[in-house]
Design a protein around this motif. Structure first.
Motif, PDB file in Angstrom:
ATOM      1  N   ASP A  27       0.850  -1.192   0.000  1.00  0.00           N
ATOM      2  CA  ASP A  27       0.000   0.000   0.000  1.00  0.00           C
ATOM      3  C   ASP A  27       0.889   1.245   0.000  1.00  0.00           C
ATOM      4  OD1 ASP A  27       0.883   0.520   2.564  1.00  0.00           O
ATOM      5  OD2 ASP A  27      -0.996  -0.045   3.535  1.00  0.00           O
ATOM      6  N   LEU A  66       0.488  -5.863   1.007  1.00  0.00           N
ATOM      7  CA  LEU A  66      -0.918  -6.254   0.893  1.00  0.00           C
ATOM      8  C   LEU A  66      -1.008  -7.768   0.997  1.00  0.00           C
ATOM      9  CD1 LEU A  66      -2.554  -4.204  -2.016  1.00  0.00           C
ATOM     10  CD2 LEU A  66      -2.372  -3.661   0.390  1.00  0.00           C
ATOM     11  N   SER A  67      -2.051  -8.251   1.648  1.00  0.00           N
ATOM     12  CA  SER A  67      -2.254  -9.695   1.715  1.00  0.00           C
ATOM     13  C   SER A  67      -2.925 -10.147   0.424  1.00  0.00           C
ATOM     14  CB  SER A  67      -3.138 -10.044   2.905  1.00  0.00           C
ATOM     15  OG  SER A  67      -4.455  -9.575   2.654  1.00  0.00           O
ATOM     16  N   SER A  86      -5.649 -11.593   0.247  1.00  0.00           N
ATOM     17  CA  SER A  86      -7.058 -11.244   0.392  1.00  0.00           C
ATOM     18  C   SER A  86      -7.315  -9.780   0.009  1.00  0.00           C
ATOM     19  CB  SER A  86      -7.489 -11.503   1.837  1.00  0.00           C
ATOM     20  OG  SER A  86      -8.796 -11.050   2.020  1.00  0.00           O
ATOM     21  N   ASP A  87      -6.427  -8.886   0.437  1.00  0.00           N
ATOM     22  CA  ASP A  87      -6.573  -7.458   0.086  1.00  0.00           C
ATOM     23  C   ASP A  87      -6.536  -7.275  -1.429  1.00  0.00           C
ATOM     24  OD1 ASP A  87      -6.554  -6.782   2.773  1.00  0.00           O
ATOM     25  OD2 ASP A  87      -4.409  -6.331   2.812  1.00  0.00           O
ATOM     26  N   ARG A  88      -5.579  -7.970  -2.061  1.00  0.00           N
ATOM     27  CA  ARG A  88      -5.408  -7.834  -3.507  1.00  0.00           C
ATOM     28  C   ARG A  88      -6.636  -8.363  -4.246  1.00  0.00           C
ATOM     29  NH1 ARG A  88      -0.217  -8.497  -3.131  1.00  0.00           N
ATOM     30  NH2 ARG A  88      -0.553 -10.715  -2.814  1.00  0.00           N
ATOM     31  N   GLN A 125      -9.733  -8.509  -3.054  1.00  0.00           N
ATOM     32  CA  GLN A 125     -10.848  -7.577  -2.847  1.00  0.00           C
ATOM     33  C   GLN A 125     -10.724  -6.354  -3.758  1.00  0.00           C
ATOM     34  OE1 GLN A 125     -13.517  -7.668  -0.363  1.00  0.00           O
ATOM     35  NE2 GLN A 125     -12.994  -9.818  -0.328  1.00  0.00           N
ATOM     36  N   PHE A 129      -8.090   1.579  -1.071  1.00  0.00           N
ATOM     37  CA  PHE A 129      -7.647   0.517  -0.166  1.00  0.00           C
ATOM     38  C   PHE A 129      -8.471   0.524   1.119  1.00  0.00           C
ATOM     39  CE2 PHE A 129      -5.010  -2.585   1.608  1.00  0.00           C
ATOM     40  CZ  PHE A 129      -4.630  -2.196   2.884  1.00  0.00           C
ATOM     41  N   THR A 145     -10.769  -2.632   2.435  1.00  0.00           N
ATOM     42  CA  THR A 145     -10.387  -3.412   3.600  1.00  0.00           C
ATOM     43  C   THR A 145     -11.133  -2.980   4.861  1.00  0.00           C
ATOM     44  OG1 THR A 145      -8.617  -1.874   4.105  1.00  0.00           O
ATOM     45  CG2 THR A 145      -8.048  -3.771   2.740  1.00  0.00           C
ATOM     46  N   LYS A 161     -10.220  -0.601   6.498  1.00  0.00           N
ATOM     47  CA  LYS A 161      -9.207   0.002   7.367  1.00  0.00           C
ATOM     48  C   LYS A 161      -9.222   1.506   7.138  1.00  0.00           C
ATOM     49  CE  LYS A 161      -6.468  -4.174   7.053  1.00  0.00           C
ATOM     50  NZ  LYS A 161      -5.437  -4.833   6.260  1.00  0.00           N
TER      51      LYS A 161
END
Ligand code: ZN
Length: 329
Positions: free
Chosen positions: A291, A297-298, A300-302, A304, A317, A321, A323
C-alpha cells in the motif's frame, strides 16, 4: 465479514453462489443494489432466480450485468477463485492450470482469464511524477529470441527499431512494451506500442508524466527531446555502465524480468495481439504488492481490490479493507 485468507479458504468460502453474489453486490453497490436500467433503488429480490426486479421499470437484473461476468454461464463460484489465482500467483496462471483447478474446460478457462485481465487494467488518469520526483522509462521487446538477448544486442535492436529499418528478419514477430516506473510510489505503467517513435513517447511518457519530473533512461535516441519537453532528462549509456549515481533504469528492468518470467514460464504462447492483457495483469500484481505506506498487501486485500474493479467501481484501499484512516491509492 471475514474474508478468506488463502486460496483453499477462498474456494471453500465462495463455493456457495449466494455468498458470491452478496460479495460482488456489496462491492458494486455499497449502498444497496441499483437498477442498471433506470438507477432506481427499490426492488424485489427473486431468490430462486437470484436476480433483482426493479420496482420502477420492472426490468430484472443480476449482479453480473454490466460487469466482466455479464452473459457468462459460468458460475461465480468458479469466477471468484479464478480471480484469486490470477491476482495472487506471482507468475500468473495458465488456462491449463485453471482448467485443472476448477474443473472447467481449458477453452472456458482461457476465456475467463482474458475477461479477468480486462478487469485488472489500471484505468488511472492521474499523471505520475512531479517536480523533483524520479521516473524511469524503458522499452523491452517480447517474442522470439529477444527474450534472452544480451544487453548490447538489445541496444542494437533499439537503434534498428528507431531508425525504422524494415524487413529486418530479426525484428519480425517482436512486440514492443514501453514502461515507466515512479520511484517514489513504486508503481509501474506499461503499454504495448506498435513501434518506438515520437507517437509512442507521447502516449507513454509525455501524456503520463508531470513535466518537471526527473526522467531516467538509457541512451536511446528517442529520449533526446525530453529536455525540450520540460523534463529533467538524465541517461546512462548501457554499453558502458548500468548505474550512474541515482540514474539507472534498474527498477523498470526488474519489472521486465518479472513480466518475462511469467510469459516464459506460465504461458505456452502469447499472441502479440493479446500481449497487452498479460502486461496489465503483471502491472496489477506489481502495483498492488504494497500500500502507499509500504505495508505489504495480503492475498485477500489484492483479491478484494481486483473484485472491486470488476464490479465496475474502483475502490480505495481503505474502502476495500475497511481500514479507514489508512492511505488510499
Ligand atoms: Zn429500473
Amino acid at each position: 465479514m471475514d474474508t478468506p485468507k488463502t486460496l483453499k479458504a477462498d474456494v471453500k468460502y465462495y463455493s456457495d453462489e449466494q455468498v458470491c453474489i452478496d460479495a460482488v453486490a456489496k462491492l458494486r453497490w455499497p449502498n444497496g443494489p441499483e437498477c442498471p436500467a433506470c438507477g432506481h433503488k427499490e426492488h424485489y429480490y427473486l431468490k430462486t432466480q437470484k436476480r433483482w426486479k426493479c420496482k420502477e421499470c420492472y426490468k430484472q437484473f443480476t449482479v453480473k450485468l454490466g460487469t466482466v461476468f455479464e452473459d457468462s454461464p459460468i458460475s461465480l463460484t468458479k469466477w471468484l477463485p479464478a480471480l484469486w489465482m490470477l491476482c495472487n500467483c506471482r507468475n500468473g496462471i495458465s488456462s491449463y492450470e485453471l482448467h485443472r483447478a476448477l474443473g472447467v474446460s481449458q477453452k472456458a478457462a482461457w476465456f475467463m482469464l482474458q475477461r479477468l485481465r480486462l478487469a485488472l487494467q489500471d484505468g488511472s488518469i492521474v499523471k505520475m511524477g512531479g517536480p523533483g520526483r524520479e521516473i524511469e522509462s524503458d522499452e523491452t521487446f517480447v517474442g522470439g529470441k529477444a527474450r534472452n538477448m544480451h544487453a548490447s544486442r538489445r541496444a542494437q535492436f533499439k537503434t534498428a527499431r528507431e531508425s525504422s529499418i524494415t524487413g529486418d528478419a530479426n525484428l519480425v514477430n517482436k512486440t514492443v512494451v514501453w514502461g515507466i516506473l515512479d520511484r517514489e510510489s513504486r508503481k509501474v505503467r506499461a503499454t504495448v506500442v506498435p513501434k518506438v517513435n515520437r507517437e509512442a513517447l507521447q502516449t507513454v511518457v509525455l501524456n503520463q508524466v508531470v513535466p518537471g519530473s526527473k526522467v531516467y533512461t538509457d541512451e536511446a535516441r528517442i529520449y533526446r527531446s525530453l529536455s525540450k519537453d520540460g523534463y529533467l532528462h538524465e541517461f546512462v549509456n548501457h554499453l558502458e555502465k548500468y548505474v550512474d549515481g541515482r540514474v539507472s533504469t534498474n527498477g523498470i528492468e526488474n519489472f521486465w524480468s518479472l513480466l518475462k518470467r511469467g510469459l516464459n514460464g506460465t504461458y505456452v504462447a502469447v499472441e502479440p495481439f493479446h500481449l497487452f492483457r498479460y502486461v496489465d495483469e503483471q502491472v496489477f500484481r506489481y502495483n498492488n504488492r504494497k500500500d502507499a505506506d509500504g505495508k505489504k498487501l495480503s492475498d485477500s486485500d489484492r483479491f478484494q481490490l481486483a473484485l472491486s474493479q470488476i464490479a465496475g467501481k474502483r475502490l480505495t484501499f481503505a474502502e476495500v479493507t475497511g481500514k479507514v484512516g489508512e492511505a488510499a491509492f
